[in-house]
Scaffold this motif. Structure first.
Motif, PDB file in Angstrom:
ATOM      1  N   ASP A 191       0.630  -0.533  -0.238  1.00  0.00           N
ATOM      2  CA  ASP A 191      -0.061  -0.392  -0.154  1.00  0.00           C
ATOM      3  C   ASP A 191       1.039   1.284   0.150  1.00  0.00           C
ATOM      4  N   LYS A 192       2.240   1.171  -0.777  1.00  0.00           N
ATOM      5  CA  LYS A 192       2.925   2.757  -0.487  1.00  0.00           C
ATOM      6  C   LYS A 192       2.355   3.622  -1.163  1.00  0.00           C
ATOM      7  N   ALA A 193       1.565   2.915  -2.912  1.00  0.00           N
ATOM      8  CA  ALA A 193       0.779   4.317  -2.682  1.00  0.00           C
ATOM      9  C   ALA A 193       0.232   4.608  -2.336  1.00  0.00           C
ATOM     10  N   GLY A 194      -0.634   4.407  -1.161  1.00  0.00           N
ATOM     11  CA  GLY A 194      -1.499   5.405  -0.672  1.00  0.00           C
ATOM     12  C   GLY A 194      -0.777   5.735   0.544  1.00  0.00           C
ATOM     13  N   VAL A 195       0.396   5.205   1.428  1.00  0.00           N
ATOM     14  CA  VAL A 195       1.511   5.636   1.872  1.00  0.00           C
ATOM     15  C   VAL A 195       1.871   6.987   1.416  1.00  0.00           C
ATOM     16  N   ALA A 196       2.143   7.227  -0.072  1.00  0.00           N
ATOM     17  CA  ALA A 196       2.157   8.257  -0.832  1.00  0.00           C
ATOM     18  C   ALA A 196       1.628   9.357  -0.783  1.00  0.00           C
ATOM     19  N   CYS A 197       0.130   8.939  -0.980  1.00  0.00           N
ATOM     20  CA  CYS A 197      -1.100   9.639  -1.059  1.00  0.00           C
ATOM     21  C   CYS A 197      -1.593  10.558  -0.170  1.00  0.00           C
ATOM     22  N   SER A 320      -6.976   2.835  -7.867  1.00  0.00           N
ATOM     23  CA  SER A 320      -7.174   1.988  -9.104  1.00  0.00           C
ATOM     24  C   SER A 320      -5.946   0.959  -9.042  1.00  0.00           C
ATOM     25  N   LEU A 321      -5.520  -0.409  -8.504  1.00  0.00           N
ATOM     26  CA  LEU A 321      -4.315  -1.521  -8.653  1.00  0.00           C
ATOM     27  C   LEU A 321      -5.008  -2.627  -9.500  1.00  0.00           C
ATOM     28  N   ASP A 322      -4.025  -2.962 -10.234  1.00  0.00           N
ATOM     29  CA  ASP A 322      -4.549  -4.117 -11.431  1.00  0.00           C
ATOM     30  C   ASP A 322      -3.513  -5.371 -11.139  1.00  0.00           C
ATOM     31  N   ALA A 323      -3.547  -6.471 -11.253  1.00  0.00           N
ATOM     32  CA  ALA A 323      -2.713  -7.552 -10.777  1.00  0.00           C
ATOM     33  C   ALA A 323      -2.294  -7.485  -9.116  1.00  0.00           C
ATOM     34  N   SER A 324      -3.669  -6.725  -8.485  1.00  0.00           N
ATOM     35  CA  SER A 324      -2.736  -6.819  -6.936  1.00  0.00           C
ATOM     36  C   SER A 324      -2.222  -7.804  -6.087  1.00  0.00           C
ATOM     37  N   HIS A 325      -0.767  -7.467  -5.153  1.00  0.00           N
ATOM     38  CA  HIS A 325      -0.452  -9.220  -5.003  1.00  0.00           C
ATOM     39  C   HIS A 325       0.509 -10.280  -5.311  1.00  0.00           C
ATOM     40  N   GLY A 326       0.200  -8.884  -6.496  1.00  0.00           N
ATOM     41  CA  GLY A 326       1.721  -9.581  -8.118  1.00  0.00           C
ATOM     42  C   GLY A 326       1.942  -8.353  -8.855  1.00  0.00           C
ATOM     43  N   TRP A 327       2.121  -8.464 -10.315  1.00  0.00           N
ATOM     44  CA  TRP A 327       2.674  -7.566 -10.805  1.00  0.00           C
ATOM     45  C   TRP A 327       1.326  -6.401 -11.032  1.00  0.00           C
ATOM     46  N   GLU A 328       1.718  -5.558  -9.959  1.00  0.00           N
ATOM     47  CA  GLU A 328       1.058  -4.220  -9.471  1.00  0.00           C
ATOM     48  C   GLU A 328       0.951  -3.538 -11.030  1.00  0.00           C
ATOM     49  N   ARG A 329      -0.247  -2.708 -10.923  1.00  0.00           N
ATOM     50  CA  ARG A 329      -0.162  -1.265 -11.817  1.00  0.00           C
ATOM     51  C   ARG A 329      -1.378  -0.781 -11.384  1.00  0.00           C
ATOM     52  N   THR A 330      -0.522   0.740 -11.001  1.00  0.00           N
ATOM     53  CA  THR A 330      -2.206   1.788 -11.289  1.00  0.00           C
ATOM     54  C   THR A 330      -2.148   3.430 -11.957  1.00  0.00           C
ATOM     55  N   HIS A 331      -2.701   4.469 -11.996  1.00  0.00           N
ATOM     56  CA  HIS A 331      -2.391   5.191 -12.951  1.00  0.00           C
ATOM     57  C   HIS A 331      -1.998   6.485 -11.790  1.00  0.00           C
ATOM     58  N   ILE A 332      -0.928   7.862 -12.397  1.00  0.00           N
ATOM     59  CA  ILE A 332      -1.006   8.831 -11.261  1.00  0.00           C
ATOM     60  C   ILE A 332      -2.260   9.634 -11.461  1.00  0.00           C
ATOM     61  N   LYS A 333      -3.658   9.598 -12.022  1.00  0.00           N
ATOM     62  CA  LYS A 333      -4.919   9.929 -12.181  1.00  0.00           C
ATOM     63  C   LYS A 333      -5.010   8.839 -10.790  1.00  0.00           C
ATOM     64  N   SER A 334      -5.762   7.998 -10.787  1.00  0.00           N
ATOM     65  CA  SER A 334      -6.327   7.357  -9.668  1.00  0.00           C
ATOM     66  C   SER A 334      -5.412   7.967  -8.357  1.00  0.00           C
ATOM     67  N   LEU A 335      -4.209   7.988  -8.647  1.00  0.00           N
ATOM     68  CA  LEU A 335      -3.670   8.564  -6.700  1.00  0.00           C
ATOM     69  C   LEU A 335      -3.868  10.393  -6.892  1.00  0.00           C
TER      70      LEU A 335
END
Length: 355
Positions: A191-197, A320-335
Motif C-alpha cells: 500500500d505504498k501508493a496509499g502511503v504516498a497519497c 486503482s490497482l491491477d494484478a494486486s499482490h502480483g505485478w501491480e499497476r496503477t495510474h497517477i490520475k487515480s492517485l
C-alpha cells in the motif's frame, strides 16, 4: 494544489525501500523523516505504528495506510543447500518465481533470485512447465560462490550457507517503472501508493498553512498484510476511521485508473453507510473523479480495527490497482484523485453519531 511530483518521488523511494512484514523499520524511519521535515510531530506505538496529528487538540478522526508489504521468510534448506521459503502475507508462489530478492541475515544482506526447483529448460526440458507452482517448490539461488560439500548436507547446527538461518526475512525487489503516460508498474504499490497519497495530502496542508477544524490522526501501520495492521494505536477521542488502500480492477469491478474508489463493503461486510455517503458527497461537491465498488476477497486496516473491538465508524477509499499482490499497476490520475479526496475528508466536519 496537490504536489504530484512529490507524491511520485515519495512513492518511488518507498517501493525501493524494503519493508516486508516483520521488517518495516527502514521505511517507517523514512516516512517519519519526511513528516518531520514538513513540521509534523511523529509518535510511535510500542509495536511501531507511526502517526501524526493534524489540527489542534485530541484527534477525532483517523486515516490509515500500511507501510508493510508482502515478503517471505527462510524456513529451512533444500538438499542442495538453497534456502526454502514461506510467504508472509497472502502471496501466490507463481508471483514469487523469478523475483530478485535480498535475504536479511543476522550479520548482513545477501542478494539472490527466487526460482522453482527445476529452473533450467536445458536440464529439465518439459518438467519445467509441469512442476507445481507452490512454495514447497521454490528455492533462493544466492549470488555468492559456495563450497559444494558444505551446501550438500554437511552443515552443522552452527554452520549454515553464507550465514543464512531459519527465520531470516526475505524482501522482494519492487522493480518500479514510471511511464510517461502516467501508468506506474511495480511490486508493493499495495500500500505504498496509499502511503504516498497520505504524505502528499499532509504536504498540501503544510504548504498552504491550513489547519483542519476537526483534528485528525494520520497513521502508518506495519502489519496489515497479516491482518493486524489497524488493531491499535487510535486516540481515545477518535470516532471515525478511513483506511487508504488499493482498489481491485478487473472483471466485475467498477474501480478504474482514472478515479478514486469509495468502497461500500469488503469480505467482512458493509462499511459504515453514513461515512461512505459522506465520502461520496465530498467527492461530488469537490468534482473529484470517483467510483463506487465492493470487494469480495479483501480486507483492510478498517476491518482489523473493528475485529479488534474498537468502537469506530469505518470506511475505505482506494487507488486503482491491477494484478494486486502480483505485478501491480496503477495510474497517477487515480492517485491524484484519491489524494484530493483525502484532503476533502480531512477538511470536512465529523459525521454525526447515532442517536
Amino acid at each position: 494544489m496537490i504536489d504530484t511530483a512529490y507524491l511520485t518521488r515519495c512513492l518511488e523511494d518507498l517501493v525501493n525501500t524494503p519493508s516486508p512484514v516483520g521488517m518495516t523499520e527502514r521505511a517507517s524511519a523514512k516516512v517519519a523523516a519526511w513528516l518531520e521535515t514538513m513540521g509534523y510531530r511523529v509518535s510511535y506505538t510500542r509495536r511501531g505504528v507511526l502517526s501524526v496529528t493534524i489540527g489542534n487538540g485530541e484527534p477525532r478522526r483517523a486515516l490509515a495506510a500500511h507501510i508493510d508489504t508482502l515478503g517471505a521468510m527462510v524456513t529451512g534448506f533444500h538438499p542442495n543447500g538453497r534456502p526454502k521459503l514461506r510467504n508472509t502475507g497472502t502471496w501466490a508462489a507463481r508471483f514469487a518465481e523469478g523475483a530478485r530478492c535480498t535475504i536479511f541475515t543476522d550479520t548482513g544482506e545477501l542478494r539472490g533470485t527466487i526460482l522453482p526447483l527445476k529452473a533450467s529448460g536445458h536440464l529439465f526440458n518439459t518438467e519445467v512447465d509441469t512442476q507445481p507452482s507452490d512454495w514447497d517448490n521454490l528455492e533462493v539461488r544466492i549470488d555468492e560462490f559456495f563450497n559444494i560439500e558444505e551446501m550438500s548436507g554437511s552443515r552443522t547446527l552452527n554452520s549454515t550457507p553464507f550465514g543464512v538461518n531459519v527465520g531470516d526475512v526475505v524482501a522482494i525487489d519492487a522493480q518500479p517503472e514510471f511511464l510517461e503516460n502516467g501508468f506506474i508498474v511495480s511490486r508493493h504499490l499495495d500500500d505504498k501508493a496509499g502511503v504516498a497519497c497520505l504524505l502528499a495530502a499532509l504536504k498540501y496542508f503544510a504548504d498552504e498553512g491550513k489547519t483542519p477544524d476537526v483534528p485528525a490522526q494520520v497513521m502508518f501501520t506495519i502489519s496489515e498484510e497479516v491482518g493486524i495492521g489497524g488493531t491499535h494505536g487510535f486516540g481515545e477521542q477518535v470516532q471515525e476511521l478511513v483506511a487508504v488502500d488499493n482498489g481491485v480492477t478487473g472483471p466485475g469491478q467498477t474501480t478504474n485508473d482514472e478515479a478514486a474508489t469509495i468502497a461500500f463493503r469488503d469480505r467482512t461486510g458493509p462499511f459504515d453507510l453514513p461515512i461512505t455517503r459522506h465520502l461520496r458527497a465530498l467527492a461530488q461537491a469537490k468534482n473529484i473523479a470517483h467510483v463506487r465498488d465492493t470487494f469480495r476477497s479483501y480486507r483492510s486496516d478498517s476491518a482489523a480495527a473493528i475485529d479488534a473491538g474498537w468502537d469506530l465508524r469505518v470506511g475505505l477509499i482506494c487507488f486503482s490497482l491491477d494484478a494486486s499482490h502480483g505485478w501491480e499497476r496503477t495510474h497517477i490520475k487515480s492517485l491524484e484523485e484519491l489524494t484530493k479526496l483525502i484532503v476533502a475528508y480531512i477538511e470536512s466536519e465529523l459525521v454525526p453519531l447515532p442517536g
